[in-house]
Design a protein around this motif. Structure first.
Motif, PDB file in Angstrom:
ATOM      1  N   VAL A  26     -23.150 -30.371  24.504  1.00 44.56           N
ATOM      2  CA  VAL A  26     -22.637 -30.474  23.131  1.00 44.56           C
ATOM      3  C   VAL A  26     -23.514 -31.451  22.339  1.00 44.56           C
ATOM      4  O   VAL A  26     -23.855 -31.199  21.178  1.00 44.56           O
ATOM      5  N   LYS A  27     -23.913 -32.539  22.979  1.00 40.52           N
ATOM      6  CA  LYS A  27     -24.794 -33.515  22.312  1.00 40.52           C
ATOM      7  C   LYS A  27     -26.114 -32.884  21.866  1.00 40.52           C
ATOM      8  O   LYS A  27     -26.672 -33.254  20.842  1.00 40.52           O
ATOM      9  N   ASP A  30     -26.234 -28.599  11.340  1.00 41.47           N
ATOM     10  CA  ASP A  30     -26.822 -28.193  10.059  1.00 41.47           C
ATOM     11  C   ASP A  30     -28.151 -28.926   9.877  1.00 41.47           C
ATOM     12  O   ASP A  30     -28.179 -30.157   9.769  1.00 41.47           O
ATOM     13  N   PRO A  31     -29.275 -28.207   9.852  1.00 44.70           N
ATOM     14  CA  PRO A  31     -30.592 -28.867   9.780  1.00 44.70           C
ATOM     15  C   PRO A  31     -30.775 -29.679   8.493  1.00 44.70           C
ATOM     16  O   PRO A  31     -31.607 -30.589   8.448  1.00 44.70           O
ATOM     17  N   ALA A  32     -29.969 -29.383   7.474  1.00 47.54           N
ATOM     18  CA  ALA A  32     -30.078 -30.144   6.223  1.00 47.54           C
ATOM     19  C   ALA A  32     -29.535 -31.567   6.371  1.00 47.54           C
ATOM     20  O   ALA A  32     -29.790 -32.436   5.533  1.00 47.54           O
ATOM     21  N   ARG A  33     -28.762 -31.800   7.457  1.00 50.04           N
ATOM     22  CA  ARG A  33     -28.214 -33.152   7.664  1.00 50.04           C
ATOM     23  C   ARG A  33     -29.169 -33.980   8.494  1.00 50.04           C
ATOM     24  O   ARG A  33     -28.882 -34.332   9.642  1.00 50.04           O
ATOM     25  N   ALA A  34     -30.306 -34.291   7.932  1.00 48.69           N
ATOM     26  CA  ALA A  34     -31.306 -35.033   8.703  1.00 48.69           C
ATOM     27  C   ALA A  34     -30.844 -36.471   8.936  1.00 48.69           C
ATOM     28  O   ALA A  34     -31.057 -37.029   9.990  1.00 48.69           O
ATOM     29  N   ARG A  35     -30.208 -37.053   7.944  1.00 45.57           N
ATOM     30  CA  ARG A  35     -29.733 -38.430   8.079  1.00 45.57           C
ATOM     31  C   ARG A  35     -28.214 -38.473   8.041  1.00 45.57           C
ATOM     32  O   ARG A  35     -27.558 -37.575   7.521  1.00 45.57           O
ATOM     33  N   ARG A  36     -27.678 -39.580   8.559  1.00 45.83           N
ATOM     34  CA  ARG A  36     -26.230 -39.754   8.664  1.00 45.83           C
ATOM     35  C   ARG A  36     -25.532 -39.602   7.305  1.00 45.83           C
ATOM     36  O   ARG A  36     -24.456 -39.029   7.214  1.00 45.83           O
ATOM     37  N   ALA A  47     -14.574 -30.412   8.600  1.00 44.54           N
ATOM     38  CA  ALA A  47     -15.256 -29.724   7.503  1.00 44.54           C
ATOM     39  C   ALA A  47     -15.369 -30.639   6.290  1.00 44.54           C
ATOM     40  O   ALA A  47     -16.435 -30.768   5.677  1.00 44.54           O
ATOM     41  N   GLU A  48     -14.243 -31.299   5.995  1.00 40.83           N
ATOM     42  CA  GLU A  48     -14.227 -32.178   4.826  1.00 40.83           C
ATOM     43  C   GLU A  48     -15.156 -33.385   5.051  1.00 40.83           C
ATOM     44  O   GLU A  48     -15.976 -33.727   4.205  1.00 40.83           O
ATOM     45  N   GLY A  49     -15.050 -33.966   6.239  1.00 42.21           N
ATOM     46  CA  GLY A  49     -15.866 -35.129   6.576  1.00 42.21           C
ATOM     47  C   GLY A  49     -17.353 -34.818   6.590  1.00 42.21           C
ATOM     48  O   GLY A  49     -18.185 -35.667   6.281  1.00 42.21           O
ATOM     49  N   CYS A  50     -17.671 -33.601   6.951  1.00 39.57           N
ATOM     50  CA  CYS A  50     -19.069 -33.171   6.996  1.00 39.57           C
ATOM     51  C   CYS A  50     -19.612 -33.028   5.573  1.00 39.57           C
ATOM     52  O   CYS A  50     -20.666 -33.567   5.243  1.00 39.57           O
ATOM     53  N   CYS A  92     -22.604 -36.310  12.656  1.00 40.85           N
ATOM     54  CA  CYS A  92     -22.601 -35.230  13.643  1.00 40.85           C
ATOM     55  C   CYS A  92     -22.192 -35.740  15.022  1.00 40.85           C
ATOM     56  O   CYS A  92     -21.566 -35.015  15.793  1.00 40.85           O
ATOM     57  N   GLY A  93     -22.518 -36.994  15.298  1.00 42.89           N
ATOM     58  CA  GLY A  93     -22.123 -37.562  16.586  1.00 42.89           C
ATOM     59  C   GLY A  93     -20.607 -37.601  16.739  1.00 42.89           C
ATOM     60  O   GLY A  93     -20.063 -37.229  17.781  1.00 42.89           O
TER      61      GLY A  93
END
Ligand code: TRP
Ligand code: SF4
Length: 327
Positions: A216-217, A222-228, A256-259, A266-267
């Motif tokens: 899972v790790k 989503d590749p667009a989320r490069a940074r936290r 979903a909302e938090g993302c 993502c962690g």
């Protein structure tokens, strides 16, 4: 009670794609239908004819996966195709009356030629794959065949073969089987490609807790989320569909909302998934640890199922020969 039959090729240990694509449905069906499920080891020869020695171990692994997933030998008949020669005999008889163009039209025949490069799939046996599959089904006079949508053309062919037989010999010895197409949740592998043993991107039913957590790790997000603090989109995320399967609605909404608002990373999202996934997989893991203590019992279960299936197969083949007046 309507009769269900389905089969699976033994191509090694099963992953979550196989589980949600077929096995889980089978487990759900066993309470409401008379079920026959078999290991299609002769079908496996169509792609493993250069390495046939693998098939025996694969078949055992599949049987263990089935029992771990919750198929109950008290409720359904589990058997091994190659132990029942009637499959081969009926395949031969049917092959005499199936026009080759029907088989050449089969989309999977062409697709596999392009897909499988390591083995030559332009064989006589592989062309006849759906004829053997038809024999599998009609030997047991199954009403319904639970399969994925990819198998729909095969089922249509089975129905045509049944109609041709009935037309030729003027006797309805078979049941025209209906496909029972199940909706399959879309789950990709760790890297976002189709989950597959050969891509090395699968989570197996037999993975332990540590392996699951580790995989899972590794999962692509989503590749667009490069940074936290970059917001993400669960709808394009490769991991989110797993939440849809494993996590309660409240967690799905929270994730979903938090993302989207970058409130969670993502962690965090992965830790939540690991927890709900393991909660779901634990009973499977526990059954497996019981079953693997007694390998002889697995063989006995399959042998007992094979005995039951044999009775039905013998009687159908008898009727086939009578209808054709070759007995
Ligand atoms: N073709 C099926 C698959 O690859 C396996 C199979 C063989 C099968 N015989 C069958 C499925 C009969 C249903 C009924 O998944
Ligand atoms: Fe995917 Fe979860 Fe990361 Fe969003 S937070 S991109 S849903 S892993």
């Amino acid at each position: 009670m309507k009769r269900i039959l389905s089969g699976m090729q033994p191509s090694g240990k099963l992953h979550l794609g196989n589980y949600f694509g077929a096995l889980k449905n089978w487990v759900d069906l066993q309470d409401d239908f008379e079920c026959f499920f078999f290991i299609a080891d002769w079908h496996a020869l169509s792609s493993l004819y250069e390495n046939p020695r693998l098939i025996k171990d694969f078949s055992y692994e599949v049987a263990v996966d089935w029992l771990s997933a919750g198929l109950d030998p008290e409720k359904c008949t589990l058997f091994l195709q190659s132990k029942i020669p009637e499959h081969a005999e009926l395949h031969l008889i049917l092959s005499m009356m199936v026009p080759v163009p029907w088989l050449e039209r089969n989309p999977t025949y062409k697709e596999k030629q392009d897909e499988v490069k390591k083995v030559d799939m332009s064989t006589y046996g592989f062309l006849g794959y759906p004829v053997l599959q038809t024999a599998d089904i009609v030997l047991y006079r199954a009403d319904l065949v639970p399969v994925g949508i990819d198998q729909a053309p095969h089922l249509e062919l089975s129905r045509e073969i049944v109609r041709r037989f009935h037309h030729l010999y003027k006797k309805n010895v078979f049941v025209e089987p209906d496909a029972k197409i199940s909706s399959i949740p879309k789950l990709n592998g760790l890297d976002g490609r189709k989950m597959s043993k050969s891509y090395d991107n699968a989570i197996f039913l037999s993975d332990n807790e540590k392996e699951v957590a580790k995989k899972v790790k590794q999962m692509l997000t989503d590749p667009a989320r490069a940074r936290r603090d970059d917001p993400g989109d669960p709808e394009v995320c490769n991991l989110y569909p797993f939440h849809k399967i494993y996590s309660p609605q409240s967690m799905q909404d929270e994730v979903a909302e938090g993302c989207r608002s970058a409130k969670i990373g993502c962690g965090d999202c992965k830790n939540m998934l690991t927890e709900t996934m393991l909660r779901n997989m634990r009973p499977i893991m526990e059954r497996r640890s019981e079953i693997t203590k007694k390998p002889k019992e697995v063989e006995e279960i399959i042998a007992e199922g094979t005995r039951k299936a044999q009775l039905v197969a013998t009687s159908t083949l008898d009727r086939v020969k009578q209808a054709m007046k070759i007995k």
